[in-house]
Design a protein around this motif. Structure first.
Motif, short mmCIF file in Angstrom:
data_model
loop_
_atom_site.label_atom_id
_atom_site.label_comp_id
_atom_site.label_asym_id
_atom_site.label_seq_id
_atom_site.Cartn_x
_atom_site.Cartn_y
_atom_site.Cartn_z
N ARG A 1 46.22 40.29 34.94
CA ARG A 1 45.20 40.89 34.07
C ARG A 1 45.85 41.98 33.24
O ARG A 1 46.48 42.89 33.79
CB ARG A 1 44.06 41.48 34.90
N THR A 2 45.69 41.89 31.93
CA THR A 2 46.29 42.90 31.06
C THR A 2 45.57 44.24 31.17
O THR A 2 46.16 45.29 30.93
CB THR A 2 46.26 42.44 29.59
N ASN A 3 44.29 44.22 31.55
CA ASN A 3 43.52 45.44 31.72
C ASN A 3 42.80 45.37 33.07
O ASN A 3 41.76 44.73 33.21
CB ASN A 3 42.51 45.61 30.58
N TYR B 1 41.01 47.39 34.75
CA TYR B 1 39.73 48.06 34.97
C TYR B 1 38.65 47.63 33.97
O TYR B 1 37.60 48.27 33.90
CB TYR B 1 39.94 49.58 34.90
N SER B 2 38.89 46.57 33.26
CA SER B 2 37.89 46.08 32.32
C SER B 2 36.87 45.22 33.07
O SER B 2 37.23 44.30 33.82
CB SER B 2 38.55 45.25 31.21
N TRP B 3 35.57 45.52 32.89
CA TRP B 3 34.52 44.74 33.55
C TRP B 3 34.38 43.35 32.93
O TRP B 3 33.97 42.40 33.60
CB TRP B 3 33.18 45.48 33.43
N SER B 4 34.70 43.23 31.68
CA SER B 4 34.55 41.94 30.99
C SER B 4 35.80 41.66 30.16
O SER B 4 35.78 41.81 28.93
CB SER B 4 33.31 41.94 30.10
N PRO B 5 36.90 41.31 30.81
CA PRO B 5 38.14 41.08 30.07
C PRO B 5 38.01 39.89 29.12
O PRO B 5 37.32 38.91 29.42
CB PRO B 5 39.17 40.78 31.18
N GLN B 6 38.66 40.02 27.96
CA GLN B 6 38.64 38.94 26.98
C GLN B 6 39.75 37.95 27.31
O GLN B 6 40.93 38.26 27.18
CB GLN B 6 38.82 39.51 25.58
#
Length: 668
Positions: free
Chosen positions: A91-93, A95-100
C-alpha cells in the motif's frame, strides 16, 4: 551528420555538431503528432546531408500516463487469469481509508487462461491441446483486442509452451508480446504486467516509430533512425518498435547520460541530476565509485511495475508548465496538471491559468526579452493581469508567485531526498547538476534547502537530454532467472549463453559488442535482490552494497544468485567539447542590463548576463540572471558563479553573505 532529438511536453530539442561545436535548436512540440516537430528539426538542421537520427521519445510515457493505449488480450496459465488485477499487497499510503487502486491495463474479460503447466525446474508437466489453442484464437479474434500479451507460468525456465501459444495466435495478425522474450525472469505479477505494458504500447508507439522512420527515409535516402532506451543505450528503430516498453524513460535517460558525461569531464564524480522540463522533473543519483548511472529493474511507471532494466530515475509532476489552483478548501496547489505546449503558460500568450513559468516571470527571474534567445517574447503585462484575477485572498501577485514557487520546489525537494537521503547518501557529498529548460531557475534554491554545496550548470542545459542521446552508446540488455549459488559452475555457462546470443545479434547489425556481466544477489530467504558486478569479489560487493542500502550486512549468511544480466555495448564515436584557457575576469563584458528580482520577500537590483559572452575564468556573485538560448540560470544573492574551462557554470551555494551581496547590488 548525427542528430539527436528529444521530444518533451513543451519543447522538442535538437542537438547536432557543426564545425566541431555542439549546437542547439529548440522547437515547440506538436503533441497531436510528435513526429511533425522531429521532422521539422531534421529538415532545419540537415536540409541536404543524409542524417543519422537519434530520437528520445515521450510517446510511450504519455500513453501510460493518459491511459490511451491499445486494447490488450492477456493470455496466461489457467487459474492465473487474475494475476494482474490482484497485483501485490503493498500500500502506497498505509493510513488512507479509501486508497485509490489503479485500474489494470487489461480488463477482466480480456484475460484468457490456457491449460498448460511448466514446473519451476523447466520440465513440461503438460502442454496445451490443439483444440484448446484453436478455441483461444477464436475467443481473442472476437474480443476486439488490438494486441496480445502472453505470460505463462515459469516460461522463463522453459519457453516451449509459450512458443506454442505464440505460434497459434500469430495467425490473428495482431502484435504479440511474449514474456520469455520481453522479460525472462521470475515473479509472475511483475513479468505479466511488463509484458502487458509492452503489448499496450506496441500498436501506437511501434506505429509512431515506424512512421517516423519511413518519413525520414522518404526525405533522405540511406538515412538511419535510432531510439534511446530507458537504460541510456541506443537501439535501432526496428527493435524499439518491437519492444516499446524499453523506451518509457527514453528522454530522461538521455539527460542522465549527458549530465554524467559533462560533469566527469569537469571533474565531478558524484552528482545528483536535476532535470526540470515543462511537465515533469526527473532526478537521479550517480557516482563514479559505483560504476556510473545505476540501472534498476524495479521501476514503477504510472503506478504500474515495469521490470525491464531502466536507469534509476525518480520522476515527479513538477515543471515549468505546472498549473497553480486553489482546491475546495481554499488551499493553493501546484501540479501535477500542466499547461504543456498548448496552450502553455500565460506568458506564452495563449494560456489563462497561472503556471510556474509565470511565477518566475513575475518575480523577475525570467527576462521577457531574452527567452529562447529573444525568439519568443514573454508577455509580462498579460501574466500579471491573469495572475491578479487568480490569486484569490493572497495579498499580492508577487506573494502569489512566491507561494507557487515554494510549493513546486517542495515537491522537487522531496524527489531529491528520495534518491539521496532515503537511500543512505548525504547530499552534501554531491554536486547538483541542473538542466532542462527550467532546472537552472530553481537549482540554487533546492541546493540550499538540501545543503548541497555546489550547483553545476553545463552548456546547453535546456537541451542536455538531447546531447546525452547524441553521445550515447548502442546497447542491449539480456537477463535470465537462474536461482543458483554464486560459486556454482553452471552460473558461468548461463552467462556465456546470454553473452553469445547478444554478441551474435550485434554482429548481425555490424556492431562490435563488448559484454558486461552483473548478477542480482540476495541472502537466502530474502524477497528482493541487489545488483552487483559479476567478478571474484561478488559476495563482498553484495555485503557492502547491502550495508549501504539497508544499514546492515550478515557475512555469515548464505547468499544466492537470482538473476544474471548481460549488457552488450558498442561505443559511439566520441564528441570532444571545446576547452579554453581561463583568465581572471568578473563577467562585466557580458552584462546586458539590470532588472529587479525578488528573493525572500525582498527586491534586489540584479544584473542580467548573456551567457554566450561569458568566458572561462569569469567569477561574479548574485543576485543575477544568466540568459542563454536553451535556458535561464538564476543566481540568488548568497551564491557565486565561476565559468570553468569548458564554459560550464560552477556555482558555490551560500558562498557570499547575503548582507554583503545586498550592499553590492542594492536592496530596494
Amino acid at each position: 551528420m548525427r542528430i539527436a532529438i528529444d521530444t518533451g511536453g513543451t519543447f522538442t530539442d535538437c542537438v547536432f555538431v557543426q564545425n566541431g561545436i555542439p549546437k542547439v535548436l529548440k522547437l515547440f512540440s506538436t503533441p497531436s503528432d510528435p513526429g511533425n516537430a522531429v521532422l521539422q528539426a531534421v529538415r532545419q538542421v540537415s536540409p541536404a546531408t543524409t542524417p543519422e537520427v537519434r530520437h528520445g521519445t515521450t510517446v510511450g510515457t504519455n500513453i501510460l500516463l493518459e491511459r490511451k493505449g491499445s486494447r490488450v488480450a492477456f493470455v496466461t496459465t489457467s487459474g492465473f487469469e487474475d494475476t494482474i488485477a490482484i497485483g501485490r499487497q503493498a500500500r502506497t499510503n498505509l493510513y488512507s481509508w479509501s486508497p485509490q487502486i489503479p485500474q489494470p491495463l487489461v480488463s477482466r474479460e480480456l484475460c484468457f487462461g490456457v491449460n498448460e503447466r511448466t514446473a519451476p525446474d523447466g520440465s513440461i508437466l503438460f502442454e496445451p491441446s490443439e483444440i484448446e489453442l484453436k478455441e483461444l484464437c477464436h475467443r481473442i479474434e472476437h474480443s476486439a483486442a488490438e494486441a496480445i500479451a502472453v505470460s505463462l507460468l515459469f516460461s522463463f525456465a522453459n519457453p516451449q509452451n509459450e512458443q506454442r501459444v505464440e505460434r497459434a495466435l500469430s495467425r490473428l495478425g495482431l502484435p504479440i508480446s511474449v514474456s520469455h522474450v520481453v522479460l525472462p525472469e521470475f515473479r509472475e505479477y511483475e513479468r505479466g504486467a511488463t509484458v502487458a505494458v509492452n503489448a499496450y504500447l506496441a500498436p501506437k508507439v511501434g506505429g509512431y516509430i515506424r512512421e517516423l522512420e519511413d518519413a525520414v527515409g522518404r526525405a533522405y535516402e540511406n538515412s538511419r533512425v535510432q531510439v534511446m532506451q530507458s537504460t541510456g543505450g541506443i537501439i535501432s528503430a526496428r527493435l524499439a518498435a518491437q519492444h516499446p516498453v524499453r523506451t518509457v524513460l527514453s528522454g530522461p535517460a538521455g539527460g542522465v547520460i549527458g549530465a554524467y558525461h559533462v560533469a566527469r569531464i569537469a571533474g565531478f564524480d558524484k552528482i545528483i541530476t536535476f532535470d526540470m522540463g515543462g511537465t515533469s522533473t526527473d532526478v537521479a543519483l550517480v557516482s563514479a565509485d559505483e560504476g556510473g548511472p545505476r540501472i534498476s529493474s524495479e521501476s514503477i511507471v504510472s503506478q504500474i511495475p515495469v521490470s525491464v532494466p531502466m536507469l534509476d530515475i525518480h520522476t515527479v509532476g513538477a515543471g515549468g508548465g505546472s498549473l497553480a489552483r486553489f482546491d475546495d478548501g481554499g488551499i493553493l496547489r501546484v501540479g501535477p496538471e500542466s499547461a504543456g505546449a498548448d496552450p502553455g503558460p500565460i506568458c506564452y500568450g495563449r494560456g489563462t491559468q497561472p503556471a510556474v513559468t509565470d511565477a518566475n516571470l513575475i518575480l523577475g527571474r525570467l527576462d521577457p526579452d531574452l527567452f529562447l534567445g529573444g525568439e519568443v517574447r514573454l508577455n509580462e503585462a498579460r501574466t500579471r493581469e491573469y495572475m491578479d484575477k487568480a490569486r484569490e485572498s493572497i495579498a499580492s501577485v508577487e506573494r502569489f508567485a512566491e507561494g507557487i514557487l515554494l510549493l513546486s520546489e517542495s515537491t522537487m525537494e522531496k524527489a531529491l531526498r528520495v534518491i539521496s537521503v532515503e537511500r543512505g547518501y548525504d547530499p552534501r557529498d554531491f554536486t547538483l547538476v541542473a538542466f532542462g529548460g527550467a532546472g537552472p531557475l530553481h537549482a540554487c534554491s533546492l541546493a540550499r534547502s538540501l545543503r548541497i554545496p555546489r550547483v553545476f550548470v553545463p552548456q546547453m542545459p535546456g537541451a542536455l537530454s538531447a546531447f546525452g542521446i547524441l553521445l550515447a552508446d548502442a546497447s542491449r540488455d539480456y537477463s535470465q532467472t537462474v536461482m543458483l549459488r554464486p560459486e556454482e559452475n553452471l552460473l558461468q555457462s548461463k552467462f556465456e549463453e546470454l553473452e553469445n546470443r547478444g554478441l551474435q545479434e550485434f554482429q548481425s547489425e555490424g556492431l562490435p559488442g563488448i559484454a558486461t556481466r552483473t548478477v542480482d544477489v540476495r541472502y537466502v530467504g530474502q524477497g528482493y535482490e541487489l545488483n552487483v558486478p559479476y567478478n571474484s569479489g561478488l559476495i563482498s560487493s553484495f555485503h557492502r552494497t547491502h550495508r549501504q542500502r539497508y544499514g546492515y550486512a550478515d557475512q555469515n549468511r548464505a547468499v544466492e544468485a537470482v538473476n544474471i544480466r548481460v549488457r552488450i555495448t558498442a561505443k559511439a564515436d566520441p564528441i570532444h567539447l571545446p576547452q579554453a584557457t581561463p583568465r581572471p575576469g568578473d563577467g562585466s563584458q557580458a552584462v546586458l542590463k539590470t532588472r529587479r528580482m525578488r528573493f525572500d520577500r525582498q527586491e534586489f537590483e540584479s544584473q542580467v548576463y548573456d551567457r554566450d559572452r561569458l568566458v572561462s575564468g569569469d567569477v561574479f556573485t548574485g543576485p543575477a540572471v544568466i540568459a542563454e538560448y536553451s535556458a535561464t540560470t538564476v543566481l540568488p544573492p548568497d551564491c557565486e558563479a565561476r565559468v570553468d574551462t569548458f564554459r560550464n557554470l560552477v556555482i558555490a551555494v551560500g558562498a557570499v553573505p547575503q548582507s554583503a551581496t545586498s550592499e553590492n547590488r542594492g536592496k530596494l
